[in-house]
Design a protein around this motif. Structure first.
Motif, PDB file in Angstrom:
ATOM      1  N   ASN A  21       0.757  -1.350  -0.040  1.00 48.64           N
ATOM      2  CA  ASN A  21      -0.324  -0.520   0.054  1.00 48.64           C
ATOM      3  C   ASN A  21       1.010   1.269  -0.252  1.00 48.64           C
ATOM      4  N   GLN A  22       2.058   1.211  -0.805  1.00 50.00           N
ATOM      5  CA  GLN A  22       2.933   2.323  -0.874  1.00 50.00           C
ATOM      6  C   GLN A  22       2.094   3.683  -1.656  1.00 50.00           C
ATOM      7  N   GLN A  23       2.104   4.965  -0.542  1.00 48.98           N
ATOM      8  CA  GLN A  23       0.945   6.238  -0.150  1.00 48.98           C
ATOM      9  C   GLN A  23       2.023   6.749  -1.109  1.00 48.98           C
ATOM     10  N   LEU A  24       1.780   7.052  -2.369  1.00 50.84           N
ATOM     11  CA  LEU A  24       2.047   7.745  -3.754  1.00 50.84           C
ATOM     12  C   LEU A  24       1.304   9.388  -3.983  1.00 50.84           C
ATOM     13  N   SER A  25       1.571  10.729  -3.224  1.00 48.58           N
ATOM     14  CA  SER A  25       1.562  11.196  -4.371  1.00 48.58           C
ATOM     15  C   SER A  25       1.481  11.970  -5.620  1.00 48.58           C
ATOM     16  N   VAL A  26      -0.410  11.973  -6.036  1.00 47.81           N
ATOM     17  CA  VAL A  26      -0.471  12.191  -7.510  1.00 47.81           C
ATOM     18  C   VAL A  26      -1.320  13.072  -7.679  1.00 47.81           C
ATOM     19  N   MET A  27      -1.525  13.873  -8.942  1.00 50.51           N
ATOM     20  CA  MET A  27      -2.606  15.147  -9.362  1.00 50.51           C
ATOM     21  C   MET A  27      -4.406  14.557  -8.975  1.00 50.51           C
ATOM     22  N   ALA A  28      -5.010  15.172  -8.478  1.00 48.97           N
ATOM     23  CA  ALA A  28      -6.446  15.041  -7.614  1.00 48.97           C
ATOM     24  C   ALA A  28      -7.155  15.128  -9.012  1.00 48.97           C
ATOM     25  N   GLY A  29      -7.886  14.386  -8.770  1.00 49.98           N
ATOM     26  CA  GLY A  29      -9.119  13.972  -9.250  1.00 49.98           C
ATOM     27  C   GLY A  29      -9.549  14.431 -10.470  1.00 49.98           C
ATOM     28  N   ASN A  30     -10.276  14.867 -11.340  1.00 50.62           N
ATOM     29  CA  ASN A  30     -11.152  15.700 -12.471  1.00 50.62           C
ATOM     30  C   ASN A  30     -10.226  16.368 -13.012  1.00 50.62           C
ATOM     31  N   PHE A  31      -9.637  17.759 -12.365  1.00 50.92           N
ATOM     32  CA  PHE A  31      -9.859  18.640 -13.035  1.00 50.92           C
ATOM     33  C   PHE A  31      -8.074  18.759 -12.676  1.00 50.92           C
ATOM     34  N   LYS A  32      -7.216  18.041 -12.053  1.00 45.73           N
ATOM     35  CA  LYS A  32      -5.529  18.024 -12.551  1.00 45.73           C
ATOM     36  C   LYS A  32      -5.247  18.975 -11.844  1.00 45.73           C
ATOM     37  N   TYR A  33      -5.255  19.711 -10.327  1.00 43.69           N
ATOM     38  CA  TYR A  33      -5.159  21.116 -10.473  1.00 43.69           C
ATOM     39  C   TYR A  33      -4.489  21.329  -8.455  1.00 43.69           C
TER      40      TYR A  33
END
Length: 763
Positions: free
Chosen positions: A581-593
């Motif tokens: 369950n490696q925790q990753l920081s990615v762009m959020a949701g539908n709007f990628k902001y």
């Protein structure tokens, strides 16, 4: 890299120094390596022997190297640690540490920190100005058995100067490129035979290096100041009281992300519609009460931490008026630890203890949507309506669109731990440890989305959630002493960091809800709209904002050696880590902001590390070499229909390396103004580093060259220094955003060449 300018500078420095050198033609070589913890003895309740004799990978840096190399921040300190990467993301807010394939920009830290033996609970307090340090230790690999969940894959320990040492006073004044200046001052006062106090303070500021395209400001302008007080009192022959408090304040422009052309490798100046800023006040304090007699020690450690900050960020980084986030955090933390260390007999040594902490965190994070975002939202809404009268269309203009929010996220942590070291024979030692760790996360949220479209639209979310995590963190290790001060070892340890909540996701939830509106728009032409949510909606919210705990199992083998008649110290380590369950920081949701935390299924990291240091020519030359290789890949991760098995884990450099050498020339004629001269050269770098889970964007391997020339005049020292003399161009961070419907790539540039001088006085 272009070394032309740096070569010329080094030649000029060397030629200028030649007339001042005076040494004999033949220097007897009696150099030997002395472990740092043999020189600076730190009585630690969680160690029975010196660090380099323990079955773990460790790096130690002393005050002389810290001062000479100018290590006043974690990113500079991290350059000398194998496998450790501490990128500068543009402000003091972010404390991202990546070690051995584990780490993330958001969420809990995977590398713990202790300051004068007090755990730093608040992750936003990691990125601090470092000064008046006596030593810094970095323990690599999971340290959870003795230090808990924050030490999932490593631990940083910082120690300020002990006031019970020799009384002294000191001051440092420096300046350099970017209109930078720094001032530090401190004194240690003996109050009586049993008590002493040290007081120090600093001021650090710079105008900056990077311009904003349209605003008359530097995007990396900053100023900060602070003070530190430490009081030690020998209550008896066996009982010591140690109290400290460290306060720091920072005000800075930050997050100067400009557009980056990934094909041509060129940058544009930051061009956000508003200037990004960050302000912070924080206090770290502690009380250590230590009883020690013969081979036994009991220590009580109480810590209190306070942090109040304010961030203003144009989240789209574009000149258009899309989104503005204003986040304020008000947090406090209280910790209490009781540790006992005892040598039961000649073959059995025991460490056991209990730990408790509670963190209060109140966050307000309103997001404001500008005119460009409002037009895009209306366009998305209209896409859900087959036809619409032109008269109505002319009135469809959103105003007053924002998402305020208040979030309370308290965290409780409780643990019991035990570790035994058993001598199976004279040279073979077995270490067995186990920690029970419980952490409880909670969230109470009160947030809503509102805008005006003829009438007022309002959608409200008010709720709470609680989750608890139980973990057993075992450790088993074998170490064999080949001969005194030479050890080989193997270990198996478990690491852990808890899950949590994505506060950034609420804006995306509301925007997704608004985008799905179609004919409901007509209702807003007639009356206000107040959206209601049922139990199923709230469960969807919890599922959206929650991410799971991350666990690691680390299998490691290594050695601590002293070679060539104790002239060279070598530290070797090789490891294999499995991450669940490696925790990753990615762009959020539908709007990628914005950014959010998610969990990959399984990942794996393996690598090797080597650190070598020594002295030569009768201790005239002090040198160090460090190198690491890390291979971190996804083993099981599906996202949006894409299988990422075999892809590299982002933000993890494949290689880290550093080297430094200092040559000290003692003047034979002590009547001269200059008593000795120190010439030093260092190089550090890392890469290849991927910036996204798709492995589209990366920072290739790069290196920076530094040098310094120090004149020691006894009480006064003058240090001329240069950093990134090769003027290497590189990114410390890269992000892709599509808030305006177009894929844009933004980057935070690393600092260019900068030069300076420091003057220091010690009495």
């Amino acid at each position: 890299m272009n070394f032309t300018n740096s070569k010329q500078l080094i030649m000029i420095v060397g030629v200028a120094a030649l007339p001042l050198l005076s040494f004999s033609a033949e220097i007897p070589d009696s150099s030997r390596v002395v472990d740092l913890d043999e020189v600076v003895v730190v009585s630690h309740p969680k160690e029975h022997v010196l660090l380099r004799r323990l079955p773990l990978a460790v790096s130690m840096i002393g005050s002389e190297q810290i001062d000479m190399q100018g290590y006043n921040s974690l990113d500079k300190l991290g350059e000398q640690i194998p496998s450790l990467s501490v990128p500068s993301y543009g402000s003091r807010l972010t404390s991202s540490l990546y070690l051995r394939g584990v780490g993330s920009r958001l969420g809990s830290v995977s590398v713990g920190m202790y300051y004068n033996q007090v755990p730093v609970i608040l992750k936003s307090a990691y990125n601090r100005y470092l000064y008046n340090l006596e030593r810094a230790d970095v323990l690599r690999g999971p340290q959870g058995t003795l230090y808990g969940m924050n030490a999932e894959n490593g631990l940083i320990r910082l120690f300020t100067a002990n006031p019970l040492a020799e009384p002294s006073s000191w001051a440092r004044l420096g300046g350099g490129s970017g209109h930078s200046m720094v001032a530090e001052v401190g004194t240690t006062i003996r109050l009586n035979e049993k008590s002493a106090i040290s007081i120090s303070s600093f001021y650090n500021a710079r105008k900056g290096f990077f311009d904003h395209a349209t605003l008359d400001e530097k995007t990396d302008k900053s100023k900060e100041a602070g003070a530190n007080v430490r009081w030690a009192y020998l209550l008896s022959n066996h009982l010591t009281l140690d109290v400290f408090a460290d306060f720091q304040y920072v005000s800075q422009n930050g997050f100067g992300y400009g557009k980056y052309n990934t094909t041509e490798k060129t940058w544009e100046d930051a061009n956000s519609s508003q200037l990004n800023t960050y302000n912070r006040k924080m206090l770290l304090s502690g009380i250590n009460l230590t009883w020690q007699k013969d081979n036994s020690m009991i220590q009580s450690t109480t810590g209190y931490q306070y942090l109040d900050d304010n961030m203003s960020m144009d989240q789209d980084y574009l000149p258009g008026d899309y989104m503005l986030l204003q986040q304020k955090q008000h947090t406090q933390a209280l910790s209490q630890e009781l540790t006992s260390k005892v040598q039961v007999n000649q073959r059995w040594k025991v460490i056991c203890g209990a730990f408790f902490s509670y963190q209060w965190l109140k966050t307000t994070a309103p997001v404001y949507f500008g005119e460009d975002m409002n037009r895009m939202i209306v366009s998305n809404m209209l896409g859900n309506i087959p036809s619409i009268p032109s008269a109505v269309l002319a009135r469809l203009q959103i105003t007053d669109n924002y998402v305020p929010g208040q979030f309370h996220t308290p965290v409780t942590n409780f643990a019991l731990y035990h570790e035994s070291e058993i001598a199976l024979c004279n040279r073979l030692h077995l270490t067995l440890g186990l920690r029970y760790d419980y952490q409880r996360h909670a969230i109470d949220y009160d947030t809503y989305s509102t805008f005006t479209l003829g009438h007022v639209y309002r959608s409200t979310l008010q709720g709470s959630d609680r989750v608890g995590y139980h973990q057993l963190l075992p450790k088993v290790a074998l170490s064999y002493e080949i001969e005194p001060r030479q050890t080989v070892y193997a270990s198996l340890t478990k690491g852990y960091r808890a899950g949590g909540y994505n506060l950034q996701m609420f804006s995306d939830i509301f925007m997704t809800e608004q985008r799905s509106m179609g004919r409901e728009l007509a209702a807003l032409m007639r009356a206000d709209m107040n959206v209601k949510h049922d139990a199923e909606d709230y469960q969807d919210v919890v599922n959206t904002i929650t991410y799971k705990p991350e666990t690691t199992w680390n299998l490691e083998a290594g050695a601590h050696l002293n070679l060539l008649d104790n002239k060279v110290a070598v530290d070797l380590a090789t490891y294999y880590t499995r991450i669940s369950n490696q925790q990753l920081s990615v762009m959020a949701g539908n709007f990628k902001y914005g950014r959010m935390m998610v969990n990959a299924g399984r990942s794996a990291a393996c690598g090797a590390e080597i650190g070598v240091h020594g002295r030569a020519w009768n201790n005239a030359v002090d040198w160090r070499l460090n190198y690491s290789y890390t291979h971190a890949v996804f083993r099981d991760y599906l996202s949006d229909g894409q299988d990422y098995r075999g892809f590299k884990v982002p933000y993890i450099p494949a290689h880290t390396f550093s080297a430094l050498a200092n040559y000290t020339c003692e003047m034979k004629d002590k009547s001269r103004l200059v008593k000795k001269i120190i010439i030093g050269v260092d190089v550090a770098g890392n890469g290849k580093t991927y910036w996204d889970i798709d492995n589209q964007y990366c920072q290739n391997l790069y290196a920076q060259l530094g040098a310094h020339l120090l004149f020691d005049m006894g009480l006064l020292r003058v240090n001329l220094w240069g950093k990134n003399l090769t003027n290497t161009r590189y990114n410390t961070f890269l992000i892709e955003s599509s808030v305006d419907g177009v894929k844009n790539t933004f980057a935070q540039r690393g600092l260019p060449i900068h030069l300076g001088v420091d003057l220091s006085v010690k009495l």
